[in-house]
Design a protein around this motif. Structure first.
Motif, PDB file in Angstrom:
ATOM      1  N   LEU A 157       0.804  -1.218   0.000  1.00  0.00           N
ATOM      2  CA  LEU A 157       0.000   0.000   0.000  1.00  0.00           C
ATOM      3  C   LEU A 157       0.838   1.270   0.000  1.00  0.00           C
ATOM      4  CD1 LEU A 157      -2.915  -0.778   2.490  1.00  0.00           C
ATOM      5  CD2 LEU A 157      -2.885  -1.031   0.011  1.00  0.00           C
ATOM      6  N   VAL A 158       2.141   1.140   0.114  1.00  0.00           N
ATOM      7  CA  VAL A 158       2.995   2.330   0.242  1.00  0.00           C
ATOM      8  C   VAL A 158       2.766   3.301  -0.907  1.00  0.00           C
ATOM      9  CG1 VAL A 158       5.388   3.133   0.118  1.00  0.00           C
ATOM     10  CG2 VAL A 158       4.780   1.271   1.664  1.00  0.00           C
ATOM     11  N   LYS A 159       2.751   2.811  -2.131  1.00  0.00           N
ATOM     12  CA  LYS A 159       2.630   3.705  -3.298  1.00  0.00           C
ATOM     13  C   LYS A 159       1.311   4.462  -3.280  1.00  0.00           C
ATOM     14  CE  LYS A 159       0.852   0.145  -6.465  1.00  0.00           C
ATOM     15  NZ  LYS A 159       1.063  -0.531  -7.779  1.00  0.00           N
ATOM     16  N   TYR A 160       0.260   3.818  -2.765  1.00  0.00           N
ATOM     17  CA  TYR A 160      -1.035   4.494  -2.716  1.00  0.00           C
ATOM     18  C   TYR A 160      -1.022   5.622  -1.682  1.00  0.00           C
ATOM     19  CZ  TYR A 160      -2.391   0.286  -5.257  1.00  0.00           C
ATOM     20  OH  TYR A 160      -2.464  -0.726  -6.171  1.00  0.00           O
ATOM     21  N   GLY A 161      -0.353   5.394  -0.574  1.00  0.00           N
ATOM     22  CA  GLY A 161      -0.244   6.434   0.440  1.00  0.00           C
ATOM     23  C   GLY A 161       0.476   7.661  -0.086  1.00  0.00           C
ATOM     24  N   ILE A 162       1.545   7.421  -0.839  1.00  0.00           N
ATOM     25  CA  ILE A 162       2.292   8.546  -1.431  1.00  0.00           C
ATOM     26  C   ILE A 162       1.428   9.286  -2.441  1.00  0.00           C
ATOM     27  CG2 ILE A 162       4.273   9.130  -2.871  1.00  0.00           C
ATOM     28  CD1 ILE A 162       5.748   6.763  -1.579  1.00  0.00           C
ATOM     29  N   GLU A 163       0.723   8.536  -3.299  1.00  0.00           N
ATOM     30  CA  GLU A 163      -0.138   9.164  -4.296  1.00  0.00           C
ATOM     31  C   GLU A 163      -1.226  10.010  -3.638  1.00  0.00           C
ATOM     32  OE1 GLU A 163      -1.686   6.017  -6.635  1.00  0.00           O
ATOM     33  OE2 GLU A 163       0.232   5.536  -7.603  1.00  0.00           O
ATOM     34  N   GLU A 164      -1.858   9.459  -2.612  1.00  0.00           N
ATOM     35  CA  GLU A 164      -2.946  10.194  -1.960  1.00  0.00           C
ATOM     36  C   GLU A 164      -2.418  11.444  -1.267  1.00  0.00           C
ATOM     37  OE1 GLU A 164      -5.732   9.539  -2.755  1.00  0.00           O
ATOM     38  OE2 GLU A 164      -5.875   7.410  -3.211  1.00  0.00           O
ATOM     39  N   ALA A 165      -1.216  11.364  -0.694  1.00  0.00           N
ATOM     40  CA  ALA A 165      -0.638  12.537  -0.040  1.00  0.00           C
ATOM     41  C   ALA A 165      -0.394  13.655  -1.050  1.00  0.00           C
ATOM     42  CB  ALA A 165       0.661  12.160   0.669  1.00  0.00           C
ATOM     43  N   TYR A 166       0.122  13.298  -2.231  1.00  0.00           N
ATOM     44  CA  TYR A 166       0.361  14.311  -3.254  1.00  0.00           C
ATOM     45  C   TYR A 166      -0.951  14.884  -3.799  1.00  0.00           C
ATOM     46  CZ  TYR A 166       5.404  13.742  -3.501  1.00  0.00           C
ATOM     47  OH  TYR A 166       6.751  13.747  -3.204  1.00  0.00           O
ATOM     48  N   GLU A 167      -1.961  14.054  -3.922  1.00  0.00           N
ATOM     49  CA  GLU A 167      -3.258  14.556  -4.383  1.00  0.00           C
ATOM     50  C   GLU A 167      -3.868  15.502  -3.348  1.00  0.00           C
ATOM     51  OE1 GLU A 167      -5.679  11.232  -5.431  1.00  0.00           O
ATOM     52  OE2 GLU A 167      -4.348  10.581  -7.047  1.00  0.00           O
ATOM     53  N   LEU A 168      -3.637  15.228  -2.074  1.00  0.00           N
ATOM     54  CA  LEU A 168      -4.094  16.146  -1.027  1.00  0.00           C
ATOM     55  C   LEU A 168      -3.375  17.485  -1.127  1.00  0.00           C
ATOM     56  CD1 LEU A 168      -5.588  16.880   1.585  1.00  0.00           C
ATOM     57  CD2 LEU A 168      -3.761  15.698   2.853  1.00  0.00           C
ATOM     58  N   VAL A 169      -2.055  17.432  -1.339  1.00  0.00           N
ATOM     59  CA  VAL A 169      -1.283  18.667  -1.491  1.00  0.00           C
ATOM     60  C   VAL A 169      -1.808  19.480  -2.672  1.00  0.00           C
ATOM     61  CG1 VAL A 169       0.987  19.592  -2.088  1.00  0.00           C
ATOM     62  CG2 VAL A 169       0.796  17.760  -0.396  1.00  0.00           C
ATOM     63  N   GLU A 170      -2.100  18.802  -3.766  1.00  0.00           N
ATOM     64  CA  GLU A 170      -2.584  19.497  -4.956  1.00  0.00           C
ATOM     65  C   GLU A 170      -3.926  20.176  -4.689  1.00  0.00           C
ATOM     66  OE1 GLU A 170      -3.886  18.369  -9.525  1.00  0.00           O
ATOM     67  OE2 GLU A 170      -2.344  17.183  -8.514  1.00  0.00           O
ATOM     68  N   ALA A 171      -4.823  19.475  -3.982  1.00  0.00           N
ATOM     69  CA  ALA A 171      -6.127  20.055  -3.668  1.00  0.00           C
ATOM     70  C   ALA A 171      -5.984  21.298  -2.798  1.00  0.00           C
ATOM     71  CB  ALA A 171      -7.005  19.018  -2.959  1.00  0.00           C
ATOM     72  N   ILE A 172      -5.049  21.258  -1.855  1.00  0.00           N
ATOM     73  CA  ILE A 172      -4.830  22.410  -0.981  1.00  0.00           C
ATOM     74  C   ILE A 172      -4.262  23.576  -1.767  1.00  0.00           C
ATOM     75  CG2 ILE A 172      -3.475  23.255   0.978  1.00  0.00           C
ATOM     76  CD1 ILE A 172      -3.668  20.419   2.160  1.00  0.00           C
ATOM     77  N   GLU A 174      -4.449  24.214  -4.883  1.00  0.00           N
ATOM     78  CA  GLU A 174      -5.378  24.753  -5.879  1.00  0.00           C
ATOM     79  C   GLU A 174      -6.591  25.424  -5.239  1.00  0.00           C
ATOM     80  OE1 GLU A 174      -6.403  21.657  -8.574  1.00  0.00           O
ATOM     81  OE2 GLU A 174      -4.445  21.666  -9.578  1.00  0.00           O
ATOM     82  N   GLY A 175      -6.719  25.279  -3.909  1.00  0.00           N
ATOM     83  CA  GLY A 175      -7.852  25.887  -3.231  1.00  0.00           C
ATOM     84  C   GLY A 175      -9.183  25.246  -3.576  1.00  0.00           C
ATOM     85  N   ASP A 176      -9.156  23.968  -3.955  1.00  0.00           N
ATOM     86  CA  ASP A 176     -10.368  23.250  -4.364  1.00  0.00           C
ATOM     87  C   ASP A 176     -10.975  22.586  -3.133  1.00  0.00           C
ATOM     88  OD1 ASP A 176     -12.267  21.462  -5.379  1.00  0.00           O
ATOM     89  OD2 ASP A 176     -11.128  21.109  -7.213  1.00  0.00           O
ATOM     90  N   ARG A 177     -12.031  23.175  -2.570  1.00  0.00           N
ATOM     91  CA  ARG A 177     -12.602  22.669  -1.329  1.00  0.00           C
ATOM     92  C   ARG A 177     -13.246  21.293  -1.511  1.00  0.00           C
ATOM     93  NH1 ARG A 177     -11.095  24.783   3.200  1.00  0.00           N
ATOM     94  NH2 ARG A 177     -13.113  24.387   4.143  1.00  0.00           N
ATOM     95  N   GLU A 178     -13.902  21.087  -2.646  1.00  0.00           N
ATOM     96  CA  GLU A 178     -14.527  19.790  -2.889  1.00  0.00           C
ATOM     97  C   GLU A 178     -13.471  18.692  -2.990  1.00  0.00           C
ATOM     98  OE1 GLU A 178     -17.555  17.644  -6.117  1.00  0.00           O
ATOM     99  OE2 GLU A 178     -17.212  19.812  -6.165  1.00  0.00           O
ATOM    100  N   ALA A 179     -12.395  18.986  -3.712  1.00  0.00           N
ATOM    101  CA  ALA A 179     -11.311  18.009  -3.821  1.00  0.00           C
ATOM    102  C   ALA A 179     -10.627  17.802  -2.484  1.00  0.00           C
ATOM    103  CB  ALA A 179     -10.295  18.472  -4.867  1.00  0.00           C
ATOM    104  N   LEU A 180     -10.493  18.866  -1.686  1.00  0.00           N
ATOM    105  CA  LEU A 180      -9.877  18.743  -0.372  1.00  0.00           C
ATOM    106  C   LEU A 180     -10.660  17.775   0.496  1.00  0.00           C
ATOM    107  CD1 LEU A 180      -7.882  19.593   1.841  1.00  0.00           C
ATOM    108  CD2 LEU A 180      -9.353  21.569   2.288  1.00  0.00           C
ATOM    109  N   LEU A 181     -11.988  17.899   0.482  1.00  0.00           N
ATOM    110  CA  LEU A 181     -12.835  16.987   1.248  1.00  0.00           C
ATOM    111  C   LEU A 181     -12.609  15.541   0.827  1.00  0.00           C
ATOM    112  CD1 LEU A 181     -15.208  16.393   3.188  1.00  0.00           C
ATOM    113  CD2 LEU A 181     -16.753  16.907   1.293  1.00  0.00           C
ATOM    114  N   GLU A 182     -12.578  15.320  -0.478  1.00  0.00           N
ATOM    115  CA  GLU A 182     -12.397  13.956  -0.985  1.00  0.00           C
ATOM    116  C   GLU A 182     -11.011  13.413  -0.668  1.00  0.00           C
ATOM    117  OE1 GLU A 182     -12.464  11.467  -5.220  1.00  0.00           O
ATOM    118  OE2 GLU A 182     -13.087  13.576  -5.157  1.00  0.00           O
TER     119      GLU A 182
END
Length: 317
Positions: A157-172, A174-182
């Motif tokens: 699962l390591v690679k998925y954790g890294i991917e999700e962390a980067y997607e969280l950073v991107e949502a923050i 970009e200021g995308d509140r809907e994406a941040l929630l997801e």
């Protein structure tokens, strides 16, 4: 005053009371509010259409007789209106009592019925964070029944954790509140999934409760100005508290101990520079030629100026 505005006659017959008692599965069965217990003990009838309702054993233990079955709205209204007005409590199921409530609404809306007082009474309430219990339960079931999730390891699962962390950073960023929630949900899933896998370890198991308990203890210990006798007037005071308690906990032999070397290079450089600066170490930058040494110097300078070099370069790129 019109006839419609006239008060009801003083000798009008009482019409009784129907109480729909709701509970939440996220609170331990038997922990009901005082109004709920009053309604249950004072009712002429208590009914439940769910023979496996988790509250039933506790109600029986408390001396409350619960009748099985789901009466129709007509039957329940006639019962409550009769004989001077009676009280019926319906213990609602997890799916609700839509057939009963729809029937009561039709009778009340006709305007031709002597209707009992209708009351929706919460017997227990969800506390903040209660939906986390649902997540743990869902993860338990997925781990037990899903052929893919049931065989994963922490390493897989390591690679998925890294991917999700980067997607969280991107949502923050970009200021995308809907994406941040997801994305926060996706990161939370990784935590719960890893903890559920760890629970199955035959040699050194731990659970999500151990994970949560550990971080709660850490937060309390590192915030003596909130949970203890110390004071903190500024963010810098808080930072000093945090660093002092962290140093006492870790007892590290080197300022580089605990720095993950696998992180992105700019972030790694900034972390090393931060460790050296907060330890008041005068460390000269390595003298070398090439873009690597130039980037290192820029990252150290950015950290000293309070700039995250990783975020700055990503934004520029």
């Amino acid at each position: 005053m019109t006839e419609a505005d006239s008060p009801a006659p003083a000798d009008a017959a009482p019409t009784g009371r129907i109480v729909l008692l709701t509970t939440t599965h996220r609170v331990a069965p038997g922990l009901l509010s005082w109004p709920a217990w009053q309604a249950l003990h004072g009712a002429d009838r208590v009914l439940s259409g769910d023979p496996d309702h988790p509250q039933l054993p506790y109600l029986r233990e408390a001396g409350v007789q619960v009748e099985p079955g789901s009466p129709a709205a007509r039957e329940l209204v006639d019962y409550c209106v009769a004989e001077g007005g009676r009280t019926a409590v319906v213990l609602t199921s997890a799916e609700g009592e839509s057939e009963l409530t729809d029937g009561l609404a039709r009778l009340a809306g006709s305007g031709r019925e002597a209707m009992p007082d209708l009351e929706l009474l919460p017997g227990s309430y969800d506390l903040p964070g209660a939906r986390l219990l649902d997540l743990v339960q869902v993860m338990d079931r997925i781990r037990a029944e899903c052929p893919w999730s049931g065989t994963r390891t922490n390493e897989e699962l390591v690679k998925y954790g890294i991917e999700e962390a980067y997607e969280l950073v991107e949502a923050i960023e970009e200021g995308d509140r809907e994406a941040l929630l997801e994305e926060l949900g996706d990161v939370l899933l990784q935590v719960v999934f890893h903890a559920r896998i760890a629970q199955d370890d035959p040699e050194d198991p731990f659970s999500i409760d151990d994970v949560a308990g550990g971080i709660v203890d850490k937060l309390i210990h590192r915030h003596p100005h909130v949970f203890g006798d110390e004071t903190a007037e500024t963010a810098e005071d808080v930072r000093r508290h945090w660093l002092r308690t962290k140093a006492a906990e870790k007892q590290r032999d080197s300022v580089t101990e605990g720095v993950p070397l696998g992180q992105p290079a700019l972030a790694l450089t900034a972390k090393l520079a931060f460790r050296a600066r907060t330890a008041a170490l005068d460390v000269a930058l390595p003298d070398g030629a090439g873009v690597g040494y130039e980037l290192l110097a820029l990252a150290v300078r950015a950290e000293a100026d309070g700039v995250d070099p990783e975020a700055a370069l990503r934004a520029a790129a």
